[in-house]
Write an enzyme that holds these catalytic residues in place. Structure first.
Site, mmCIF file in Angstrom:
data_model
loop_
_atom_site.group_PDB
_atom_site.id
_atom_site.type_symbol
_atom_site.label_atom_id
_atom_site.label_comp_id
_atom_site.label_asym_id
_atom_site.label_seq_id
_atom_site.Cartn_x
_atom_site.Cartn_y
_atom_site.Cartn_z
ATOM 1 N N LYS A 1 -0.123 14.184 -5.505
ATOM 2 C CA LYS A 1 0.149 13.096 -4.583
ATOM 3 C C LYS A 1 0.534 13.678 -3.228
ATOM 4 O O LYS A 1 1.394 14.555 -3.141
ATOM 5 C CB LYS A 1 1.284 12.222 -5.120
ATOM 6 C CG LYS A 1 1.512 10.934 -4.347
ATOM 7 C CD LYS A 1 2.591 10.085 -5.006
ATOM 8 C CE LYS A 1 2.823 8.794 -4.231
ATOM 9 N NZ LYS A 1 3.921 7.986 -4.828
ATOM 10 N N HIS B 1 1.541 11.792 -0.415
ATOM 11 C CA HIS B 1 2.339 10.910 0.413
ATOM 12 C C HIS B 1 3.505 10.376 -0.412
ATOM 13 O O HIS B 1 3.449 10.364 -1.652
ATOM 14 C CB HIS B 1 1.506 9.731 0.941
ATOM 15 C CG HIS B 1 0.959 8.857 -0.138
ATOM 16 N ND1 HIS B 1 -0.161 9.199 -0.875
ATOM 17 C CD2 HIS B 1 1.388 7.657 -0.636
ATOM 18 C CE1 HIS B 1 -0.407 8.247 -1.758
ATOM 19 N NE2 HIS B 1 0.520 7.301 -1.646
#
Length: 224
Positions: A104, A106
């Site tokens: 991921k 963000h």
């Protein structure tokens, strides 16, 4: 055999996780039994499952570890449920950690879910079942890339006791290759011992005919 192991065997059957009959496995092997941990779907099932894992982990590794790591995806609910059970049964706060399949980039960035891993953390890996050791090949690089952790061991629910890539079973191969301890809540030998010619909920799941089929399967695919 410990009482919780007997209860776990019956729990697998009652939850339709362990079945007997004729099944074709991913490996192409024709097996007289089949295990599908994905059949644990209710809150009460997961609560009991976490308790069985916690007892087996405690019996094998004690409470001297920091993190329970469950590889995505099936290992995620296992790690969460067992962490809760460990706190309730042994009053020990263990952190849970799992990986994402994709990093991921963000918000809560990175590849990990749950706790971060720190240098010196003692980690127990938890899985449903290991037949080839492939998942451990994927898990170890993830752990090592995050921190200098000490992998205490691996715990699965059922040791099928079949040959892996060599004449040994998959758990023995993992122990030899990675130098970590391996354990299971129950082995298939214990399952047969407990259920053979025994009535459970009005049925004999392993009668003489099924026992012969299981024995024949292990004569062909059993680990030495």
């Amino acid at each position: 055999m410990e009482q919780y192991k007997k209860e776990f065997i019956e729990f697998m059957v009652d939850s339709s996780v362990l079945k007997f009959g004729e099944f074709t496995l991913k490996s192409g092997r024709r097996s007289p039994f089949f295990m599908n941990a994905g059949a644990y779907v209710t809150g009460s099932q997961l609560r009991r499952l976490g308790g069985y894992y916690a007892k087996a982990i405690y019996d094998n590794y004690g409470a001297d570890f920091d993190v329970l790591f469950g590889p995505a995806y099936k290992g995620i609910p296992l790690a969460v449920a067992t962490t809760i059970a460990f706190s309730e049964l042994y009053n020990k706060e263990i952190r849970y950690c799992s990986n994402r399949k994709e990093v991921k980039d963000h918000g809560d960035v990175g590849i990990l879910l749950g706790s971060n891993l720190n240098d010196g953390d003692r980690v127990v890996i938890i899985e449903d079942v290991t037949t080839s050791g492939k998942s451990i090949e994927e898990t170890f690089p993830i752990l090592r890339a995050q921190a200098n952790v000490d992998v205490v061991g691996l715990m699965v629910s059922l040791n099928r006791q079949e040959r892996g890539r060599t004449q040994q079973n998959a758990l023995a191969e993992i122990r030899e290759i990675y130098g970590i301890e391996t354990g299971a809540i129950v082995t298939m030998e214990e399952v047969v011992e407990h259920l053979y010619n025994r009535t459970h909920n009005g049925r004999v799941l392993i009668d003489d005919k099924m026992k012969e089929a299981i024995d024949a399967y292990y004569a062909q695919y059993g680990a030495k």
